[in-house]
Design a protein around this motif. Structure first.
Motif, short mmCIF file in Angstrom:
data_model
loop_
_atom_site.label_atom_id
_atom_site.label_comp_id
_atom_site.label_asym_id
_atom_site.label_seq_id
_atom_site.Cartn_x
_atom_site.Cartn_y
_atom_site.Cartn_z
N GLU A 199 -36.20 56.91 -26.28
CA GLU A 199 -37.44 56.26 -26.76
C GLU A 199 -37.36 56.85 -28.32
O GLU A 199 -37.07 57.95 -28.69
CB GLU A 199 -38.57 56.77 -26.29
CG GLU A 199 -38.75 56.33 -24.72
CD GLU A 199 -40.35 56.93 -24.26
OE1 GLU A 199 -41.04 57.51 -25.11
OE2 GLU A 199 -40.56 56.54 -22.95
N VAL A 200 -37.56 55.76 -29.08
CA VAL A 200 -37.59 56.02 -30.58
C VAL A 200 -39.08 55.75 -31.01
O VAL A 200 -39.86 54.57 -30.79
CB VAL A 200 -36.76 55.12 -31.30
CG1 VAL A 200 -36.47 55.33 -32.56
CG2 VAL A 200 -35.18 55.49 -30.48
N ASP A 201 -39.51 56.51 -31.99
CA ASP A 201 -40.83 56.29 -33.02
C ASP A 201 -40.29 55.63 -34.18
O ASP A 201 -39.18 56.39 -34.79
CB ASP A 201 -41.53 57.71 -33.21
CG ASP A 201 -42.44 57.88 -31.86
OD1 ASP A 201 -42.58 57.01 -31.16
OD2 ASP A 201 -42.98 58.91 -31.73
N THR B 80 -37.57 60.53 -29.49
CA THR B 80 -38.74 61.28 -28.94
C THR B 80 -38.23 61.68 -27.35
O THR B 80 -38.36 62.88 -27.23
CB THR B 80 -39.98 60.49 -28.65
OG1 THR B 80 -39.64 59.28 -27.97
CG2 THR B 80 -40.28 60.23 -30.21
N ARG B 81 -37.73 61.14 -26.62
CA ARG B 81 -37.41 61.51 -25.34
C ARG B 81 -36.51 60.56 -24.71
O ARG B 81 -36.27 59.57 -25.08
CB ARG B 81 -38.82 61.74 -24.21
CG ARG B 81 -39.55 60.46 -24.21
CD ARG B 81 -40.86 60.64 -23.28
NE ARG B 81 -41.60 61.61 -23.87
CZ ARG B 81 -42.35 61.13 -24.63
NH1 ARG B 81 -42.65 59.86 -25.22
NH2 ARG B 81 -43.44 62.00 -25.18
N ILE B 82 -35.85 61.14 -23.78
CA ILE B 82 -34.97 60.40 -22.83
C ILE B 82 -35.52 60.11 -21.39
O ILE B 82 -36.21 60.64 -20.73
CB ILE B 82 -33.84 61.09 -22.40
CG1 ILE B 82 -32.92 61.73 -23.81
CG2 ILE B 82 -32.77 60.34 -21.45
CD1 ILE B 82 -31.73 62.74 -23.40
N HIS C 246 -35.37 60.24 -10.86
CA HIS C 246 -34.86 61.34 -11.12
C HIS C 246 -35.06 62.02 -12.56
O HIS C 246 -35.54 61.21 -13.28
CB HIS C 246 -33.20 61.48 -10.68
CG HIS C 246 -32.82 60.30 -11.61
ND1 HIS C 246 -32.06 60.59 -12.96
CD2 HIS C 246 -32.43 59.30 -11.37
CE1 HIS C 246 -31.34 59.55 -13.32
NE2 HIS C 246 -31.57 58.70 -12.59
N GLY C 247 -34.52 63.27 -12.98
CA GLY C 247 -35.17 63.92 -14.13
C GLY C 247 -33.79 63.95 -14.93
O GLY C 247 -33.67 64.90 -15.93
N GLY C 248 -32.92 63.23 -14.65
CA GLY C 248 -31.68 63.32 -15.57
C GLY C 248 -30.29 63.42 -14.53
O GLY C 248 -30.32 63.71 -13.54
N PHE C 249 -29.23 63.37 -15.39
CA PHE C 249 -27.92 63.55 -14.60
C PHE C 249 -26.82 63.87 -15.77
O PHE C 249 -26.98 63.75 -16.70
CB PHE C 249 -27.45 62.24 -13.84
CG PHE C 249 -27.42 61.02 -15.00
CD1 PHE C 249 -26.23 60.80 -15.94
CD2 PHE C 249 -28.32 60.19 -15.17
CE1 PHE C 249 -26.18 59.55 -16.72
CE2 PHE C 249 -28.49 59.13 -16.02
CZ PHE C 249 -27.31 58.78 -16.69
N PHE C 250 -25.80 64.35 -15.27
CA PHE C 250 -24.77 64.73 -15.96
C PHE C 250 -23.31 64.61 -15.20
O PHE C 250 -23.45 64.69 -13.99
CB PHE C 250 -24.88 66.17 -16.56
CG PHE C 250 -24.99 67.30 -15.61
CD1 PHE C 250 -23.52 67.85 -15.06
CD2 PHE C 250 -26.04 67.66 -15.08
CE1 PHE C 250 -23.57 68.93 -14.25
CE2 PHE C 250 -26.21 68.74 -14.09
CZ PHE C 250 -24.93 69.34 -13.77
N ARG C 251 -22.47 64.23 -15.78
CA ARG C 251 -21.18 64.41 -15.22
C ARG C 251 -20.29 65.69 -14.90
O ARG C 251 -20.42 66.29 -15.91
CB ARG C 251 -19.96 63.50 -16.07
CG ARG C 251 -18.86 62.96 -15.43
CD ARG C 251 -18.24 61.68 -15.47
NE ARG C 251 -17.11 61.48 -14.82
CZ ARG C 251 -16.13 60.68 -15.31
NH1 ARG C 251 -16.42 60.05 -16.30
NH2 ARG C 251 -15.14 60.49 -14.69
N LYS C 252 -20.00 65.72 -13.70
CA LYS C 252 -19.31 67.09 -13.25
C LYS C 252 -17.61 67.04 -13.66
O LYS C 252 -17.11 66.06 -13.52
CB LYS C 252 -19.53 67.34 -11.95
CG LYS C 252 -21.04 67.74 -11.73
CD LYS C 252 -21.18 68.08 -10.32
CE LYS C 252 -20.67 69.52 -10.19
NZ LYS C 252 -21.06 69.95 -8.99
#
Length: 141
Positions: A36-38, A54-56, A135-141
């Motif tokens: 999100e962008v302001d 601002t946030r993802i 979900h609240g996010g992810f990352f590659r392992k």
């Protein structure tokens, strides 16, 4: 000389939530994020706007597979997850044959929908079921 990257054909992937194997799936959609962008109009500079992140936001994730006699009844599992809510950790493992080629860890996973197959005797397509997660996010392992 840089190493060549190999393109992998994905035939399926596995999904586990808090270590519980939910089985193999044939489709995963919306593994995505957006920022999100302001927009800020800076005083005295009239030819452009400043953009401040601002946030993802993470899109709800949808996984699909043919209905089968697997040990985990997904509809029942989703209902139980709603009755006893908790934020869980999930893992998506992309498989090329039997070899894992990529993994994503999901934080704060919660199922929000189960959709069963459209049943039509005149249609020869496989009966599919799907689960939708927030979900609240992810990352590659």
């Amino acid at each position: 000389m840089p190493a060549e990257s190999k393109v992998t054909t994905v035939s399926r992937f596995s999904l586990s939530i808090d270590g519980k194997d939910l089985g193999l799936f044939t489709r995963c959609s919306r593994l995505a994020l957006s920022v999100e962008v302001d927009e800020v109009a800076e005083g005295g500079i009239n030819d452009s706007l400043m953009h401040l992140n601002t946030r993802i936001r993470y899109a709800p994730l949808v996984v699909t597979r043919p209905v089968s006699t697997t040990p985990v009844d997904l509809c029942e599992w989703v209902q139980e997850s709603v009755r006893k809510p908790s934020l869980s950790t999930g893992q998506i493992t992309v498989l090329d044959g039997t070899r894992a080629v990529a993994k994503w860890e999901l934080r704060n996973v919660m199922p929000v929908a189960w959709r069963g197959p459209d049943l039509d005797a005149a249609d020869s397509a496989a009966a599919m079921e799907e689960i939708e997660f927030v979900h609240g996010g992810f990352f590659r392992k």
